[in-house]
Design an enzyme around this catalytic site. Structure first.
Site, PDB file in Angstrom:
ATOM      1  N   ILE A   1     -49.788  60.330  -7.482  1.00  0.00           N
ATOM      2  CA  ILE A   1     -48.403  60.803  -7.378  1.00  0.00           C
ATOM      3  C   ILE A   1     -47.784  60.167  -6.144  1.00  0.00           C
ATOM      4  O   ILE A   1     -48.379  60.176  -5.059  1.00  0.00           O
ATOM      5  CB  ILE A   1     -48.369  62.338  -7.325  1.00  0.00           C
ATOM      6  CG1 ILE A   1     -48.778  62.853  -8.709  1.00  0.00           C
ATOM      7  CG2 ILE A   1     -46.982  62.837  -6.937  1.00  0.00           C
ATOM      8  CD1 ILE A   1     -48.875  64.331  -8.826  1.00  0.00           C
TER       9      ILE A   1
ATOM     10  N   HIS B   1     -45.776  57.258 -20.047  1.00  0.00           N
ATOM     11  CA  HIS B   1     -46.417  58.575 -20.157  1.00  0.00           C
ATOM     12  C   HIS B   1     -46.758  58.802 -21.633  1.00  0.00           C
ATOM     13  O   HIS B   1     -45.926  58.542 -22.508  1.00  0.00           O
ATOM     14  CB  HIS B   1     -45.475  59.661 -19.642  1.00  0.00           C
ATOM     15  CG  HIS B   1     -46.107  61.013 -19.655  1.00  0.00           C
ATOM     16  ND1 HIS B   1     -46.944  61.456 -18.644  1.00  0.00           N
ATOM     17  CD2 HIS B   1     -46.071  62.012 -20.573  1.00  0.00           C
ATOM     18  CE1 HIS B   1     -47.384  62.661 -18.937  1.00  0.00           C
ATOM     19  NE2 HIS B   1     -46.866  63.020 -20.104  1.00  0.00           N
TER      20      HIS B   1
ATOM     21  N   ASP C   1     -42.494  62.923 -13.709  1.00  0.00           N
ATOM     22  CA  ASP C   1     -42.203  62.763 -15.142  1.00  0.00           C
ATOM     23  C   ASP C   1     -40.801  63.225 -15.539  1.00  0.00           C
ATOM     24  O   ASP C   1     -40.542  63.516 -16.708  1.00  0.00           O
ATOM     25  CB  ASP C   1     -43.256  63.478 -16.019  1.00  0.00           C
ATOM     26  CG  ASP C   1     -44.635  62.844 -15.891  1.00  0.00           C
ATOM     27  OD1 ASP C   1     -44.714  61.635 -15.594  1.00  0.00           O
ATOM     28  OD2 ASP C   1     -45.634  63.563 -16.081  1.00  0.00           O
TER      29      ASP C   1
HETATM   30  C1  GAR Z   1     -51.876  55.490 -20.890  1.00  0.00           C
HETATM   31  O1  GAR Z   1     -51.983  56.230 -22.064  1.00  0.00           O
HETATM   32  C2  GAR Z   1     -50.802  56.077 -19.988  1.00  0.00           C
HETATM   33  O2  GAR Z   1     -49.715  56.614 -20.692  1.00  0.00           O
HETATM   34  C3  GAR Z   1     -51.552  57.189 -19.302  1.00  0.00           C
HETATM   35  O3  GAR Z   1     -52.807  56.625 -19.013  1.00  0.00           O
HETATM   36  C4  GAR Z   1     -53.141  55.657 -20.013  1.00  0.00           C
HETATM   37  C5  GAR Z   1     -53.530  54.383 -19.311  1.00  0.00           C
HETATM   38  O4  GAR Z   1     -54.087  53.468 -20.198  1.00  0.00           O
HETATM   39  N1  GAR Z   1     -50.848  57.604 -18.136  1.00  0.00           N
HETATM   40  C6  GAR Z   1     -50.662  58.884 -17.810  1.00  0.00           C
HETATM   41  O5  GAR Z   1     -51.161  59.815 -18.410  1.00  0.00           O
HETATM   42  C7  GAR Z   1     -49.794  59.099 -16.573  1.00  0.00           C
HETATM   43  N2  GAR Z   1     -49.285  60.432 -16.540  1.00  0.00           N
HETATM   44  P1  GAR Z   1     -54.355  51.961 -19.770  1.00  0.00           P
HETATM   45  O6  GAR Z   1     -55.081  51.996 -18.432  1.00  0.00           O
HETATM   46  O7  GAR Z   1     -55.233  51.427 -20.854  1.00  0.00           O
HETATM   47  O8  GAR Z   1     -53.023  51.269 -19.686  1.00  0.00           O
END
Ligand code: GAR
Length: 202
Positions: free
Chosen positions: A94, A111, A152
């Site tokens: 954050i 998100h 968010d």
């Molecule tokens: C994604 O689904 C993104 O939306 C989420 O983490 C994942 C990362 O995937 N982020 C959150 O939840 C933030 N609040 P990645 O490392 O394969 O891009």
């Protein structure tokens, strides 16, 4: 063609980073990635960046003095690369006003839900998909949005929707949502980059 300089901040797998790397491979895409920063040394996304020849930095939040000290280190590194736009892509920290005020209006996040549903502190990754299923929602999706200090709650740039199936668990739903994030994030960055280029601000 002038291209907007992106920074991508990651903490893990970096599949959204990969989607952005792939988009930037097209010479007509209005952005290019100048630097990738991870707060975790073992983030798989670092390898994706290195394979693409992109500069990487590891800035470990545990080695800095609180959230603000960490944010100052991020800001210094990002400013040294003269980036125009910052993409949080699975970056699990954050950010404080130290960071957000330094790049007002130029920080995006992905998100994995249809914000404002299932957002806020503590809502990330599988927690989000588990909450969607627990709530009995029949649709979910992803949101690309501006980052402000209220977690968010920044303005939405775009959303993509998926159906939630009756037999979904958090993992099956996450996979379907992630596939949409890989489409949505490059689209949102294109919109932002074109706006910056047209306003001659990049
Ligand atoms: C994604 O689904 C993104 O939306 C989420 O983490 C994942 C990362 O995937 N982020 C959150 O939840 C933030 N609040 P990645 O490392 O394969 O891009």
């Amino acid at each position: 063609m002038n291209r907007v300089k992106l920074a991508v901040l990651i903490s893990g797998d970096g599949s959204n980073l990969q989607a952005l790397i792939d988009a930037c491979d097209d010479a007509d895409y209005p952005a290019q990635i100048a630097v990738v920063i991870s707060n975790k040394a073992d983030a798989r996304g670092l390898k994706r960046a290195q394979d693409a020849g992109i500069a990487t930095h590891i800035i470990n939040h545990r080695e800095h003095d609180g959230r603000e000290g960490f944010d100052r280190a991020l800001v210094d590194t990002l400013q040294s690369h003269h980036v125009d736009l910052i993409c949080l892509a699975g970056f699990m920290r954050i950010l404080t006003p130290v960071f957000i005020d330094a790049f007002q209006g130029r920080i995006l996040n992905t998100h994995p839900s249809l914000l404002p549903r299932h957002g806020g502190e503590g809502m990330y990754g599988m927690h989000v998909h588990a909450a969607v299923i627990a709530a009995g929602d029949t649709v979910s999706g992803c949101t690309i949005h501006h980052v402000i200090t209220d977690v968010d709650r920044g303005a939405v740039i775009l959303q993509k929707q998926v159906d939630v199936h009756a037999d979904d668990n958090a993992e099956t739903l996450a996979k379907r949502v992630l596939a949409q994030e890989h489409i949505a994030y490059p689209e949102a960055v294109r919109i932002m980059a074109q706006n910056l280029l047209y306003s001659d601000d990049a």
